[in-house]
Each structure stands twice: as C-alpha cells, then as structure tokens.
Design a protein around this motif. Sequence first.
Motif, PDB file in Angstrom:
ATOM      1  N   HIS A 466       0.857  -1.188   0.000  1.00  0.00           N
ATOM      2  CA  HIS A 466       0.000   0.000   0.000  1.00  0.00           C
ATOM      3  C   HIS A 466       0.893   1.238   0.000  1.00  0.00           C
ATOM      4  N   PRO A 467       0.634   2.203  -0.845  1.00  0.00           N
ATOM      5  CA  PRO A 467       1.529   3.373  -0.972  1.00  0.00           C
ATOM      6  C   PRO A 467       1.653   4.213   0.288  1.00  0.00           C
ATOM      7  N   SER A 468       0.700   4.113   1.203  1.00  0.00           N
ATOM      8  CA  SER A 468       0.759   4.918   2.420  1.00  0.00           C
ATOM      9  C   SER A 468       1.555   4.259   3.547  1.00  0.00           C
ATOM     10  N   THR A 469       1.946   3.010   3.369  1.00  0.00           N
ATOM     11  CA  THR A 469       2.610   2.275   4.451  1.00  0.00           C
ATOM     12  C   THR A 469       4.082   2.642   4.554  1.00  0.00           C
ATOM     13  N   LEU A 470       4.505   3.015   5.779  1.00  0.00           N
ATOM     14  CA  LEU A 470       5.914   3.243   6.074  1.00  0.00           C
ATOM     15  C   LEU A 470       6.504   2.069   6.849  1.00  0.00           C
ATOM     16  N   GLU A 471       5.762   1.603   7.856  1.00  0.00           N
ATOM     17  CA  GLU A 471       6.204   0.473   8.667  1.00  0.00           C
ATOM     18  C   GLU A 471       4.985  -0.380   9.023  1.00  0.00           C
ATOM     19  N   ALA A 472       5.211  -1.668   9.217  1.00  0.00           N
ATOM     20  CA  ALA A 472       4.102  -2.550   9.580  1.00  0.00           C
ATOM     21  C   ALA A 472       4.598  -3.678  10.482  1.00  0.00           C
ATOM     22  N   SER A 473       3.769  -4.042  11.427  1.00  0.00           N
ATOM     23  CA  SER A 473       4.060  -5.180  12.304  1.00  0.00           C
ATOM     24  C   SER A 473       2.773  -5.970  12.491  1.00  0.00           C
ATOM     25  N   VAL A 474       2.847  -7.264  12.222  1.00  0.00           N
ATOM     26  CA  VAL A 474       1.664  -8.130  12.278  1.00  0.00           C
ATOM     27  C   VAL A 474       1.868  -9.185  13.354  1.00  0.00           C
ATOM     28  N   PHE A 475       0.834  -9.454  14.128  1.00  0.00           N
ATOM     29  CA  PHE A 475       0.910 -10.434  15.215  1.00  0.00           C
ATOM     30  C   PHE A 475      -0.471 -10.995  15.493  1.00  0.00           C
ATOM     31  N   GLY A 476      -0.520 -12.037  16.302  1.00  0.00           N
ATOM     32  CA  GLY A 476      -1.782 -12.674  16.631  1.00  0.00           C
ATOM     33  C   GLY A 476      -2.502 -11.991  17.785  1.00  0.00           C
ATOM     34  N   LEU A 477      -3.821 -11.928  17.656  1.00  0.00           N
ATOM     35  CA  LEU A 477      -4.674 -11.418  18.729  1.00  0.00           C
ATOM     36  C   LEU A 477      -5.533 -12.570  19.245  1.00  0.00           C
ATOM     37  N   PRO A 478      -5.707 -12.680  20.555  1.00  0.00           N
ATOM     38  CA  PRO A 478      -6.534 -13.776  21.078  1.00  0.00           C
ATOM     39  C   PRO A 478      -7.984 -13.648  20.632  1.00  0.00           C
ATOM     40  N   ASP A 479      -8.592 -14.773  20.311  1.00  0.00           N
ATOM     41  CA  ASP A 479      -9.982 -14.794  19.894  1.00  0.00           C
ATOM     42  C   ASP A 479     -10.639 -16.023  20.515  1.00  0.00           C
ATOM     43  N   GLN A 480     -11.779 -15.814  21.169  1.00  0.00           N
ATOM     44  CA  GLN A 480     -12.416 -16.903  21.900  1.00  0.00           C
ATOM     45  C   GLN A 480     -12.850 -18.032  20.978  1.00  0.00           C
ATOM     46  N   ARG A 481     -13.275 -17.699  19.774  1.00  0.00           N
ATOM     47  CA  ARG A 481     -13.789 -18.717  18.852  1.00  0.00           C
ATOM     48  C   ARG A 481     -12.687 -19.368  18.030  1.00  0.00           C
ATOM     49  N   LEU A 482     -11.773 -18.563  17.479  1.00  0.00           N
ATOM     50  CA  LEU A 482     -10.781 -19.071  16.535  1.00  0.00           C
ATOM     51  C   LEU A 482      -9.404 -19.292  17.153  1.00  0.00           C
ATOM     52  N   GLY A 483      -9.240 -18.949  18.418  1.00  0.00           N
ATOM     53  CA  GLY A 483      -7.937 -19.077  19.056  1.00  0.00           C
ATOM     54  C   GLY A 483      -7.111 -17.828  18.858  1.00  0.00           C
ATOM     55  N   GLU A 484      -6.878 -17.472  17.600  1.00  0.00           N
ATOM     56  CA  GLU A 484      -6.173 -16.249  17.248  1.00  0.00           C
ATOM     57  C   GLU A 484      -6.779 -15.658  15.980  1.00  0.00           C
ATOM     58  N   VAL A 485      -6.681 -14.340  15.860  1.00  0.00           N
ATOM     59  CA  VAL A 485      -6.952 -13.655  14.604  1.00  0.00           C
ATOM     60  C   VAL A 485      -5.768 -12.733  14.340  1.00  0.00           C
ATOM     61  N   VAL A 486      -5.722 -12.189  13.138  1.00  0.00           N
ATOM     62  CA  VAL A 486      -4.587 -11.356  12.744  1.00  0.00           C
ATOM     63  C   VAL A 486      -4.805  -9.913  13.192  1.00  0.00           C
ATOM     64  N   GLY A 487      -3.769  -9.353  13.777  1.00  0.00           N
ATOM     65  CA  GLY A 487      -3.771  -7.936  14.126  1.00  0.00           C
ATOM     66  C   GLY A 487      -2.568  -7.252  13.500  1.00  0.00           C
ATOM     67  N   ALA A 488      -2.656  -5.951  13.280  1.00  0.00           N
ATOM     68  CA  ALA A 488      -1.543  -5.230  12.657  1.00  0.00           C
ATOM     69  C   ALA A 488      -1.476  -3.799  13.173  1.00  0.00           C
ATOM     70  N   VAL A 489      -0.245  -3.327  13.341  1.00  0.00           N
ATOM     71  CA  VAL A 489       0.012  -1.916  13.599  1.00  0.00           C
ATOM     72  C   VAL A 489       0.760  -1.378  12.387  1.00  0.00           C
ATOM     73  N   VAL A 490       0.226  -0.311  11.804  1.00  0.00           N
ATOM     74  CA  VAL A 490       0.791   0.218  10.560  1.00  0.00           C
ATOM     75  C   VAL A 490       1.071   1.706  10.703  1.00  0.00           C
ATOM     76  N   CYS A 491       2.315   2.077  10.481  1.00  0.00           N
ATOM     77  CA  CYS A 491       2.685   3.493  10.443  1.00  0.00           C
ATOM     78  C   CYS A 491       2.482   3.983   9.014  1.00  0.00           C
ATOM     79  N   VAL A 492       1.657   5.025   8.856  1.00  0.00           N
ATOM     80  CA  VAL A 492       1.302   5.509   7.518  1.00  0.00           C
ATOM     81  C   VAL A 492       1.737   6.953   7.337  1.00  0.00           C
ATOM     82  N   ASN A 493       1.930   7.334   6.065  1.00  0.00           N
ATOM     83  CA  ASN A 493       2.225   8.723   5.745  1.00  0.00           C
ATOM     84  C   ASN A 493       0.957   9.413   5.268  1.00  0.00           C
ATOM     85  N   ASN A 494       1.108  10.597   4.771  1.00  0.00           N
ATOM     86  CA  ASN A 494      -0.057  11.372   4.339  1.00  0.00           C
ATOM     87  C   ASN A 494      -0.185  11.436   2.821  1.00  0.00           C
TER      88      ASN A 494
END
Length: 548
Positions: A466-494
């Motif tokens: 994605h052209p706005s992405t500067l940095e990204a980190s992806v990790f698992g988030l706990p989910d009661q039904r699926l065990g884990e789901v995908v989470g992400a923190v993304v540093c974006v520009n303007n």
Amino acid sequence: MYKAAADAHASADFLVYLDERYSFAKLHKLATTFSHVLSQECGIGKGDKVIIAMRNYPEWIVSFMGITMLGAVAVPVNAWWNEHEFAHVIKHSQASLVIVDDKRFDVLNSTLQNLKIACLIARPNQEQNQSLCLMTKINQFVTNSRDLENSLELNNSLELNNSLRPNNKLKRSVQQQQYKVESNDIATIFYTSGSTGTPKGAVSNHESVLTALYTWLMLGSAAGIANGAGEVEPAFAPAALMTVPLFHVTGCHTLFLLSMLIGRKTVMMPYWDAALALKLIEQERVTYFNGVPTMSMELMNHPDKDNYDLDSLVDICAGGAARAPDHVRKISQLFKSGNPSCGYGLTETNALGAVNGPVEYLAKPTSAGLPTPPIVDVKIFNDENQPLPQGDIGEIAIKSISNIIGYWQDEKATLAAFSDGYFKTGDLGYLDEDGFIYIVDRIKDIIIRGGENISSLEVENAIYKHPSTLEASVFGLPDQRLGEVVGAVVCVNNSEPVDEDSLQLFLVKLIAHFKVPHKIWLVKHSLPRLGSGKIDKRTLKAHYLSLI
C-alpha cells in the motif's frame, strides 16, 4: 491399502456426503477408473504432479486415490487461497494437471490458460465446460471400455483433446503406463505456510504416510487392549465426522486415510455448522470427532445439544491449537461417553507427533501429550541444536520415519529445518518428568487462526504494497472462537487517505480473506525497535493487547 480396504469392507459405507453414500468397493472402483483416465486421457504417469484445489467433496478423495495408486504425486492446496497464491504453487510444483471445483475454476481459469495447464472440474456449474467434468470423464471411460480390468490395453492410439493434454505431452504408451509404486516414491506434496511467507512444499514418500497410519492403528489397538476392548462388542460401528479440510494432513491422514485403513465410516460435512454436526452425529451414529478446539467448544455450548442423542460419541479429539483446561473438563462432564483428547503434529511430520488422552488429558490438560510410540522421538534443542535437559525450555524437535523427506525445490529450507534427522518445529516447549510435551510459545512468526497457519511476514509484505505504508508489524490477537486472529500496527504517511476499512479492502486483493487483519491500528509515529534495528513486535503486541 486401497484394494485391501475395498476387499475387506466391500459394501459397507465408507463415505457419506449429504444424500450420497459410497461403499468401500464403489469408491475403490471410481478411483481405479480415474487412475486410468489420468493415465490414458490426461497423459499422467509416475512422478507427475497433480494439484487438487477444491473444497471437501467425494471427488477430492477419488482424485487423491487415483493419483497415488498411479504413482503420480498428489499436491493438495488450500482451497481458500487467492489466484496469486494458487498460481505460485502451480508453477513451483511443476504441476502437469490441476483438479478444481467450480469456484476454484472461476478463480483459476485465466491462470490455467496462461500457463497452458490442463484441468478437470469436480461438480462444474451450468456455465462451465461440462466436458471437463471429472465424473463425466470417469463415466465415459467405463462406457468406452469393454472390460475395465483390461482397459489399459485398449485405445492405445487415443488422441488427446488439446484442452486436456497437460503441457501438450503425448499420451504415454501402455508399457510406460504400467508403473510399480515403490515405498520411497514421492506420494504427496502438501504446501504449508511458514515464517518465510511463501508456502513451502512438504514432500512425503509412501513410506512416510503409511508409517504414520499404521502407528495410529497400533496405538488404537494397544489402547483398546488396555481398556478391555474386544471383551464386549462395541455398541456402535466406528464412524468419524469429517469437519476439517482434506488439504490439511489432519483431514487427509487422520480422517480419510486412517478411516480407510481401519474400516471406519466417514461422514463428510459440506461446511462447518455446529447444529448440522449435532444432527449428523445422531443420524450417522458418529463415534469419533476431530477438529480445531473451536468446533468442540461450539458443540458443547450449542443451545440444542441436549435435544440430540449423542451417546455414540466416544472420542472428541482436537488439534491445530491448544484447548483451554476448562474446556477439557467440560467435555468430560457434558458428553456421557465422549473422551477428550488432543493430538500434536505438523504437516512436516505427517500429523504424527504426540497424543494426550483421555485419562492423561484430564490430569495434564495443558500438555500436548506423550511422543507417539513406538517410532517418535522428541528432543528439546537450544539455539545451537543441542539437546536440553528435562524441564528446560527450547525448540521442540521431532524425529520419526513419518517425517517429510524435505521441501520441494528448496534445499536451503530443508537443511535449516532438520538437525540430525530431527525436524525443528518452531515451537518452544519443554518435557516434564513424565516425558509429556508442553508448548509455551512459538519461534516461527506465525499466527494460527482456527487451525490455519498464517505467516506474519506474508501479511506484512502485502501491507507494504500500500503506498501509504511506512512500517508494519503483524501479530496474533486472542480470539475466543478461533484461538487467534490477525492484528496489525501500521505506520502511515499522508500521501493518500487511508483508514482501516480501505486498507482491509486493499489487502483482500493480495492475500486470502482469512489472512487479512481483523484489527488494524494506524499510527503516524515510527514503530519501536530493538537494539538490532528490528521492530519490537513483542512490546507492540503487549501494548495493543492492553487496548482491547
């Protein structure tokens, strides 16, 4: 194995799918005929790679049997992938033929034409080419062959339709088609998502797969003897509910192939639905249930559970993720005959690894179990691949005859994955004083969503497009039904407007839907880094989990 099962169980139901029933003998006949179709009409021979890209259908099983009895190589792939993921594996595996269902055909049609790869379709819809229908081909072959047993001797000069000829290869002669399958011949290549992002092809020979099956058979027999089985005729014939995809080794090996070996009926669900599962358990007198922990949890908590007769259910197994200890106890309490158990294995071990249950599982509900006797050895390695003493935490490593022989076309990954014959699982754990395995974390940067491995790196690479992405980190988030789901923190520009919804829509075009982050935090500041310069994913994950 296929013929032995057909001879031993003949007219008994092997596969039930909706209102369709297939006996052991009928399924074997279909698969045998299909192997002739593959050989005589599609030019497939020993060692050729054939991709199976479809949801759970009886045709999946017919395809797998027909491919492997011919000496060709079955390449099951994840039916939830997108076109780019399919295309990569088709090219990487050097496939000669692709077998798809109607939805996968729509996804792959242009790719198959561009790559000039032939295909057959399981259950084509009205708009698709009916002449490519797998079952039509089988029926036509039977009609055109005066004697199926001697069919390899007929039509020696049959010309192939260009739309069916894999890579325009000429049909092999009869003499070339009559192959003998050896134990060390390659049987399967299962593509698995690892920490590198690109799926790797896990290669197994026939010996690896069969050894896993016969180990489970011996383990079940030993448990039966210990529990006094054989003294009293069981109230219900063995029957398994197939809840998981056949393109995983759990579905293919522990449900399909093992069921064939032990003469167990298999009830194939068209999709996962707890209410439907309860109905099928009662209707088909299912004795064995195996799925990700979410599934047994939904069975247990379904409001209509008590309206069904579930007395036939003897074993309730889980794999792919850990069950909560309270979940284990509840299964034992709520199901009259259902014994909770779990299994630990990987694609690279052909699902063989460890088993816990049922008595031990209640005593040690957080353990993955004991290494499966007699052929599995487990050690805990440090960073230098040296074994650690009991109780110390390190990487779990598994050694057995059932381990894969390596990764297809990837010697570097193969060398990195093995040490002295032990497959390094990427799981951190330890062995207790009784030899039970405990998993405490993962080394490999993967997220397990409902039993599906998702590479954090693969998702991060997609986000970076994605052209706005500067940095990204992806990790698992706990989910009661699926065990884990995908989470992400993304540093974006303007550079251009972006929000969580628009970024998710962008990613759907690049990666399979189940890999798209369930939650995305967009930030303007740089992400924290370690002294090595790498993004501090552990700190990020801890911080953003505290915000949920």
